[in-house]
Design an enzyme around this catalytic site. Structure first.
Site, PDB file in Angstrom:
ATOM      1  N   ARG A 132     -12.090  -6.928 -11.020  1.00 24.62           N
ATOM      2  CA  ARG A 132     -12.797  -7.631  -9.954  1.00 24.62           C
ATOM      3  C   ARG A 132     -13.937  -6.734  -9.483  1.00 24.62           C
ATOM      4  NH1 ARG A 132      -7.317  -8.108  -6.959  1.00 24.62           N
ATOM      5  NH2 ARG A 132      -7.315  -6.036  -7.876  1.00 24.62           N
ATOM      6  N   LYS A 145       0.822  -1.207   0.000  1.00 23.23           N
ATOM      7  CA  LYS A 145       0.000   0.000   0.000  1.00 23.23           C
ATOM      8  C   LYS A 145       0.859   1.262   0.000  1.00 23.23           C
ATOM      9  CE  LYS A 145      -3.843  -2.569   1.864  1.00 23.23           C
ATOM     10  NZ  LYS A 145      -3.205  -3.888   1.768  1.00 23.23           N
ATOM     11  N   ARG A 165     -15.939  -3.515  -2.030  1.00 23.07           N
ATOM     12  CA  ARG A 165     -14.683  -4.235  -2.243  1.00 23.07           C
ATOM     13  C   ARG A 165     -14.824  -5.180  -3.431  1.00 23.07           C
ATOM     14  NH1 ARG A 165     -14.126  -7.193   3.334  1.00 23.07           N
ATOM     15  NH2 ARG A 165     -16.283  -7.630   2.765  1.00 23.07           N
ATOM     16  N   ASN A 190       1.194  -4.875  -5.707  1.00 26.18           N
ATOM     17  CA  ASN A 190       1.327  -6.171  -5.039  1.00 26.18           C
ATOM     18  C   ASN A 190       2.608  -6.869  -5.486  1.00 26.18           C
ATOM     19  OD1 ASN A 190      -1.547  -6.532  -3.714  1.00 26.18           O
ATOM     20  ND2 ASN A 190      -1.861  -5.673  -5.747  1.00 26.18           N
ATOM     21  N   ASP A 205      -2.984  -2.680  -8.741  1.00 21.12           N
ATOM     22  CA  ASP A 205      -4.439  -2.529  -8.685  1.00 21.12           C
ATOM     23  C   ASP A 205      -4.800  -1.116  -9.107  1.00 21.12           C
ATOM     24  OD1 ASP A 205      -4.616  -5.105  -7.789  1.00 21.12           O
ATOM     25  OD2 ASP A 205      -4.870  -4.574  -5.675  1.00 21.12           O
ATOM     26  N   LYS A 212      -8.160   1.637   5.466  1.00 23.57           N
ATOM     27  CA  LYS A 212      -7.694   0.248   5.461  1.00 23.57           C
ATOM     28  C   LYS A 212      -6.365   0.114   6.189  1.00 23.57           C
ATOM     29  CE  LYS A 212      -5.968   0.830   0.696  1.00 23.57           C
ATOM     30  NZ  LYS A 212      -6.097   0.330  -0.685  1.00 23.57           N
ATOM     31  N   ARG A 229      -6.869  -5.685 -11.777  1.00 24.20           N
ATOM     32  CA  ARG A 229      -5.544  -6.244 -11.499  1.00 24.20           C
ATOM     33  C   ARG A 229      -4.777  -6.297 -12.832  1.00 24.20           C
ATOM     34  NH1 ARG A 229      -3.174  -9.557  -7.865  1.00 24.20           N
ATOM     35  NH2 ARG A 229      -3.904  -7.915  -6.448  1.00 24.20           N
ATOM     36  N   GLU A 233      -2.845   0.047  -5.300  1.00 27.48           N
ATOM     37  CA  GLU A 233      -1.897  -0.837  -4.621  1.00 27.48           C
ATOM     38  C   GLU A 233      -0.889  -1.386  -5.623  1.00 27.48           C
ATOM     39  OE1 GLU A 233      -3.398  -3.936  -2.119  1.00 27.48           O
ATOM     40  OE2 GLU A 233      -4.842  -2.631  -1.096  1.00 27.48           O
TER      41      GLU A 233
END
Length: 317
Positions: free
Chosen positions: A227, A127, A235, A285, A275, A162, A212, A283
């Protein structure tokens, strides 16, 4: 030429969902290239006489839902035995995870190619990493100061809160300035002002999905997996009940990848999932990105083989 020996550090292989598991896709690709595959559990890594070792199992894999791997033999070797090691352990990113990166760094010092680079995994929170690319992000705040977080919510009016160490959509809250639960949410996330948490301006485009995007050595796969949140959710995480829909990258997606890609390449982050919601990066990852199998199936790709080809090129060099 002798077969490449690839070690895969991952969580229990007997518990994976082969239809969705990206590590499994990587092992299938490595096997297709006639590489020797060794399965390593994180708890089977250790140091003896200042050398990193692993108890590893030589395995073969089969793309079948009932019986997808077979163990041939187990051995105890230095990590330098392997040509390359994939670090595919899932978060939580805790001290045990960090200790594993130290052992993998020892392997790198012995000439092993670790994917992703151990120090880069350790140094880049998924993050916080976005803060290196402010031009790609919505207004955000990282703080444990409860008053600062309340003020941010008041200023932005609609915000996502978050934790910095969560995954799969866990403990993500959408709050508005007049939310009667705002105080208790901030108190809980920050553990009464002791724990850093992230606040981001809410992005309404989440209704179209949390995309993603996979990058291999800094270059994007041309399709993203959006997603999409289930009804009543904010979410998009598949673990939180979201549905997945593949789509081509947009011009803005490519621009974000151009901003991020060179840094990933420089830091030895060969396989990364960013993301993107709407036009904004949320984000980066770096630990064990997923979505290979879903994108492969929808667009007739072979993303894992693209990654293995890059690894092989680096090893041959």
């Amino acid at each position: 030429m002798e077969a490449i020996k690839i070690g895969v550090v991952m969580d229990p292989i007997e518990k994976i969902n082969t239809k969705k598991d990206s590590s499994f896709a990587m092992m299938l690709s490595a096997q297709k290239k006639n590489w020797e595959i060794y399965y390593i559990r994180p708890q089977d890594l250790y140091i003896s006489d200042s050398q990193a070792h692993a108890i590893s199992s030589r395995i073969s894999v089969i793309d079948e839902p009932e019986s997808w791997f077979q163990t041939h033999n187990t051995q105890d070797t230095p990590l330098s035995y392997f040509d390359t090691i994939l670090m595919r352990q899932d978060p939580p990113f805790n001290m045990d995870y960090i200790y594993v990166t130290y052992l993998l760094e020892m392997a790198e010092n012995d000439g092993v190619l670790v994917v992703n680079k151990a120090a880069s995994i350790r140094d880049h929170n998924e993050k916080l990493f976005t803060s290196m690319f402010p031009q790609c992000c919505v207004p955000n705040l990282v703080s444990c100061n409860m008053q600062q977080l309340k003020q941010f919510v008041h200023d932005q009016q609609d915000v996502i809160l978050k934790p910095l160490d969560g995954m799969g959509g866990a403990s993500i809250f959408r709050v508005r300035a007049n939310d009667p639960n705002l105080n208790v949410i901030i108190e809980t996330l920050t553990e009464q002002g002791r724990k850093l948490s992230m606040a981001q301006q809410f992005i309404p485009d989440i209704v179209n999905g949390d995309k993603r995007i996979l990058l291999i050595d800094g270059e994007p796969v041309p399709f993203a997996l959006a997603r999409i949140p289930s009804k009543g959710e904010t979410r998009g995480n598949l673990a939180a009940g979201g549905s997945a829909k593949g789509q081509p990258l947009t011009e803005r997606d490519y621009w974000i990848c151009q901003q991020v890609g060179p840094t990933l390449k420089e830091k030895g982050l060969l396989f990364v999932g960013i993301d993107v919601i709407g036009d904004f990066l949320t984000e980066i990852n770096v630990t064990s990105p997923t979505c290979i199998r879903e994108l492969d199936q929808q667009f007739n790709l072979d993303i894992a083989t693209d990654l293995m080809n890059i690894i092989e090129k680096k090893l041959r060099a």
